[in-house]
Design a protein around this motif. Sequence first.
Motif, PDB file in Angstrom:
ATOM      1  N   SER A  45       8.897   1.804 -16.047  1.00 25.42           N
ATOM      2  CA  SER A  45       8.305   2.534 -14.926  1.00 25.42           C
ATOM      3  C   SER A  45       8.441   1.797 -13.593  1.00 25.42           C
ATOM      4  N   ARG A  46       9.106   0.644 -13.601  1.00 21.53           N
ATOM      5  CA  ARG A  46       9.205  -0.145 -12.368  1.00 21.53           C
ATOM      6  C   ARG A  46      10.076   0.575 -11.341  1.00 21.53           C
ATOM      7  N   ASP A  47       9.911   0.195 -10.087  1.00 18.58           N
ATOM      8  CA  ASP A  47      10.749   0.715  -9.003  1.00 18.58           C
ATOM      9  C   ASP A  47      12.113   0.031  -9.081  1.00 18.58           C
ATOM     10  N   GLN A  48      13.130   0.779  -9.502  1.00 18.83           N
ATOM     11  CA  GLN A  48      14.459   0.197  -9.729  1.00 18.83           C
ATOM     12  C   GLN A  48      15.043  -0.418  -8.461  1.00 18.83           C
TER      13      GLN A  48
END
Length: 310
Positions: A45-48
């Motif tokens: 779910s991290r900000d790529q």
Amino acid sequence: MSRTRWMMVTPLLLALGGCGSGYYHDRNSEYADAEMTRPLELPASRDQTRYQDAMPVPQATNDFIRSRDGYEPPRPQTLSTSDRETRFVEPREADGSRWLVVSAAPGAVWPRLQEFVRANGYQVQNIDGNTGQITTDRGVLSVRQGIRNNTTDVYCQQGGASVDACLSQVSQYLSSSAPESGVSLVAQNLSRNDRVRLESRDDNWRLALALDFPRAWAELAWQLENNYETPQRRLIDQNRSERVFTVAYTVKGEGSWIPFRGSSDETQQYLLHVSPADNATYVSVTDSAGNPVDQQRAHDLLDGVASILR
């Protein structure tokens, strides 16, 4: 000075003296028992956009071949060996198609081509910086990355055929003044620096050129004719129908045991085979009879060809 004070000062002087002795802590042994561990896993779910590899390792394109004589640092790119001064704009021709090779990156040539279209009253129907094409009422003007770094191929075509009058006008316009420092950000994706690769496949060295055969042959022929000759190498012949260049290459030999005899240099002829495949072209080397040559010699010979194409 009292004996007590000397006892306090002496260790300090020894310590200071050690700072300038060149001593350093060798940490090599600390990694002797290092073990592989699982890579760090980040939440899906991290900000790529906020994460990337700090030290990415590119994928290898070659088989690993250990040099017999140990590691040698890559040689610097050679300067032009021709007495003929290279012009800013050079014409090329192959298979009835003609184009210009400009000594500047596509991002610098693209805005100049747009200026040419406006200055000469062309009616623009469509312009696409991502593909490097300008469609006009007089044909299509386009730019592509050249085979060498910081070079651009410029085309003028109508119905798939070259328009000589347009090419002549573009050549005069670009030659009148080199592009200024500004570049087009839209056309920057047209620039590539991987057009020429020296790679090994199945223990055989070859040059991989990211060009179709007509463009690759035309540029190879021009560069070999004008920039290849040195005391150790020269172009002897070219046969486009057979897709072969014949070159002479001198291998430095060891000094003779006979005084004043000098070194036993060996000059032989080799064949450069140019083979098209899909949208790429490959260059391999054999001896004059078509037999494989020693890996190290093939590498050195092809590396010399690559140096005039980069």
